[in-house]
Design an enzyme around this catalytic site. Structure first.
Site, PDB file in Angstrom:
ATOM      1  N   SER A 143     -33.760 -20.127 -30.926  1.00  0.00           N
ATOM      2  CA  SER A 143     -34.125 -20.625 -29.553  1.00  0.00           C
ATOM      3  C   SER A 143     -33.949 -19.636 -28.467  1.00  0.00           C
ATOM      4  CB  SER A 143     -33.267 -21.932 -29.210  1.00  0.00           C
ATOM      5  OG  SER A 143     -33.306 -22.435 -27.799  1.00  0.00           O
ATOM      6  N   TYR A 158     -25.354 -26.045 -28.774  1.00  0.00           N
ATOM      7  CA  TYR A 158     -26.527 -25.728 -29.498  1.00  0.00           C
ATOM      8  C   TYR A 158     -26.937 -24.337 -29.486  1.00  0.00           C
ATOM      9  CZ  TYR A 158     -31.906 -25.650 -29.191  1.00  0.00           C
ATOM     10  OH  TYR A 158     -32.938 -25.501 -29.532  1.00  0.00           O
TER      11      TYR A 158
HETATM   12  N1  LIG Z   1     -39.238 -27.533 -27.563  1.00  0.00           N
HETATM   13  C1  LIG Z   1     -38.461 -26.595 -27.153  1.00  0.00           C
HETATM   14  O1  LIG Z   1     -38.665 -26.236 -25.973  1.00  0.00           O
HETATM   15  C2  LIG Z   1     -37.494 -25.590 -28.059  1.00  0.00           C
HETATM   16  C3  LIG Z   1     -36.904 -24.532 -27.323  1.00  0.00           C
HETATM   17  C4  LIG Z   1     -36.314 -23.525 -28.692  1.00  0.00           C
HETATM   18  C5  LIG Z   1     -36.207 -23.985 -29.576  1.00  0.00           C
HETATM   19  N2  LIG Z   1     -36.629 -25.110 -30.153  1.00  0.00           N
HETATM   20  C6  LIG Z   1     -36.351 -25.520 -31.700  1.00  0.00           C
HETATM   21  O2  LIG Z   1     -37.706 -25.820 -32.203  1.00  0.00           O
HETATM   22  C7  LIG Z   1     -37.545 -26.806 -33.341  1.00  0.00           C
HETATM   23  C8  LIG Z   1     -38.560 -27.727 -33.374  1.00  0.00           C
HETATM   24  O3  LIG Z   1     -38.262 -28.598 -32.018  1.00  0.00           O
HETATM   25  P1  LIG Z   1     -39.328 -29.254 -31.349  1.00  0.00           P
HETATM   26  O4  LIG Z   1     -39.155 -28.733 -29.928  1.00  0.00           O
HETATM   27  O5  LIG Z   1     -40.567 -29.416 -32.038  1.00  0.00           O
HETATM   28  O6  LIG Z   1     -38.558 -30.893 -31.199  1.00  0.00           O
HETATM   29  P2  LIG Z   1     -38.705 -32.215 -32.059  1.00  0.00           P
HETATM   30  O7  LIG Z   1     -37.620 -32.968 -31.605  1.00  0.00           O
HETATM   31  O8  LIG Z   1     -40.113 -32.737 -31.997  1.00  0.00           O
HETATM   32  O9  LIG Z   1     -38.679 -31.727 -33.662  1.00  0.00           O
HETATM   33  C9  LIG Z   1     -37.400 -31.641 -34.286  1.00  0.00           C
HETATM   34  C10 LIG Z   1     -37.860 -32.758 -35.674  1.00  0.00           C
HETATM   35  O10 LIG Z   1     -36.590 -32.067 -36.307  1.00  0.00           O
HETATM   36  C11 LIG Z   1     -36.601 -33.585 -37.278  1.00  0.00           C
HETATM   37  N3  LIG Z   1     -35.266 -33.587 -37.535  1.00  0.00           N
HETATM   38  C12 LIG Z   1     -34.121 -33.616 -36.668  1.00  0.00           C
HETATM   39  N4  LIG Z   1     -32.900 -33.775 -37.545  1.00  0.00           N
HETATM   40  C13 LIG Z   1     -33.357 -33.889 -38.814  1.00  0.00           C
HETATM   41  C14 LIG Z   1     -32.717 -33.949 -40.033  1.00  0.00           C
HETATM   42  N5  LIG Z   1     -31.388 -34.016 -40.157  1.00  0.00           N
HETATM   43  N6  LIG Z   1     -33.470 -33.888 -41.270  1.00  0.00           N
HETATM   44  C15 LIG Z   1     -34.902 -33.563 -41.151  1.00  0.00           C
HETATM   45  N7  LIG Z   1     -35.452 -33.787 -40.119  1.00  0.00           N
HETATM   46  C16 LIG Z   1     -34.622 -33.649 -38.770  1.00  0.00           C
HETATM   47  C17 LIG Z   1     -36.711 -34.529 -36.190  1.00  0.00           C
HETATM   48  O11 LIG Z   1     -37.069 -35.624 -36.639  1.00  0.00           O
HETATM   49  C18 LIG Z   1     -38.020 -33.906 -35.443  1.00  0.00           C
HETATM   50  O12 LIG Z   1     -39.337 -34.335 -35.662  1.00  0.00           O
HETATM   51  C19 LIG Z   1     -35.832 -27.150 -33.264  1.00  0.00           C
HETATM   52  O13 LIG Z   1     -35.153 -26.400 -34.227  1.00  0.00           O
HETATM   53  C20 LIG Z   1     -35.788 -26.778 -31.944  1.00  0.00           C
HETATM   54  O14 LIG Z   1     -34.218 -26.638 -31.642  1.00  0.00           O
HETATM   55  C21 LIG Z   1     -37.378 -25.932 -29.849  1.00  0.00           C
END
Ligand SMILES: NC(=O)c1ccc[n+]([C@@H]2O[C@H](COP(=O)([O-])OP(=O)(O)OC[C@H]3O[C@@H](n4cnc5c(N)ncnc54)[C@H](O)[C@@H]3O)[C@@H](O)[C@H]2O)c1
Length: 251
Positions: A143, A158
């Site tokens: 991230s 985080y």
């Molecule tokens: N969206 C952003 O701006 C952003 C920025 C930086 C990093 N990220 C990272 O990108 C990745 C994806 O995030 P996203 O934005 O698509 O959000 P999101 O919440 O749609 O995706 C995260 C997914 O992980 C799944 N998940 C959570 N806990 C879990 C578990 N214990 N077992 C199995 N699955 C689990 C959730 O069901 C969800 O679908 C994450 O690691 C997040 O930290 C996102």
């Protein structure tokens, strides 16, 4: 098509609007077979059915598994191998976020953050390792918060969990390099997904103005970087991290 030899598992691929599913969709478009891992069997079944490979063959299966549960993860990986015959690629994408201030981060909140964001990826890679060989690729999702010490959504725990993802990925690259397996991290900036969807249009517009490329990220922006790391285009790249943030953080 860059991934015709690729069989991947992607965790956190259980939401149509998330980064994980965008990665899975891009992989399939490049000829890969993919196991979608996440929470919610019904969603996973629908999403995997929606993915059709360029050759019209079955391209994906959805398997419910909590990434913090090592036996469940191992069984999910085994099912992917049983279905598609091998495993070449791991995308550790599942993650949670919480925007707590430093003074308010409790031990249990820290433990949970690390358990999911760091431990979940480790569990997935450990389950995959017996199947990976030369040409294998591990992609972890960090991230921008790891790079700049938190941010919009993510509190200190985080940011720290994502910083640890980077260190773990480098350790994997070091240990697995001699086996021909690479490991790299992608750092998304602000990407429009369920994780960020509570932002108002005004807030999104303000955030976008802070991005040199003039817009927030979309899941497909991250998927492009994942295709690169999964493919032979990055065959000499390991132990590195790539910021995909429109220039929001340059450093
Ligand atoms: N969206 C952003 O701006 C952003 C920025 C930086 C990093 N990220 C990272 O990108 C990745 C994806 O995030 P996203 O934005 O698509 O959000 P999101 O919440 O749609 O995706 C995260 C997914 O992980 C799944 N998940 C959570 N806990 C879990 C578990 N214990 N077992 C199995 N699955 C689990 C959730 O069901 C969800 O679908 C994450 O690691 C997040 O930290 C996102």
């Amino acid at each position: 098509m860059l991934l015709t030899e690729c069989v991947a598992v992607v965790s956190g691929a259980d939401n149509a609007k998330g980064i994980g599913f965008a990665i899975a969709r891009a992989f399939v478009a490049h000829g890969a077979r993919v196991g979608l891992i996440g929470l919610g069997q019904r969603e996973l079944a629908g999403l995997s059915d929606s993915l059709v490979g360029p050759d019209r063959a079955e391209a994906a299966i959805g398997i419910e598994a909590d990434v913090t549960d090592p036996p469940a993860v191992a069984s999910a990986v085994d099912r992917v191998v049983a279905r598609f015959g091998r495993l070449t690629t791991v995308v550790a994408n599942a993650g949670i976020v919480e925007g707590t201030a430093l003074a308010d981060v409790t031990p249990s909140a820290l433990a949970r953050m690390v358990e999911v964001n760091l431990g979940g990826g480790l569990n997935l890679v450990q389950a995959a390792l017996p199947h990976l060989g030369p040409g294998g690729s591990i992609v972890t999702i960090g991230s921008i918060a790891a790079q700049q010490g938190g941010g919009l959504r993510g509190g200190p725990h985080y940011a720290a969990s994502k910083g640890a993802v980077v260190s773990l990925t480098r350790a994997m690259a070091r240990e697995l390099g001699p086996r021909g397996i690479r490991a790299n991290t992608i750092h998304p900036g602000i990407v429009r997904t369920p994780m960020t969807e509570d932002a108002s249009p005004e807030l999104e517009a303000r955030q976008a103005r802070g991005v040199p490329l003039g817009r927030l990220g979309e899941p497909d922006d991250i998927a492009g970087a994942a295709v690169f790391f999964a493919s032979g285009l990055s065959r000499y790249t390991t132990g590195t991290d790539l910021a995909v943030n429109g220039g929001l953080y340059i450093g």
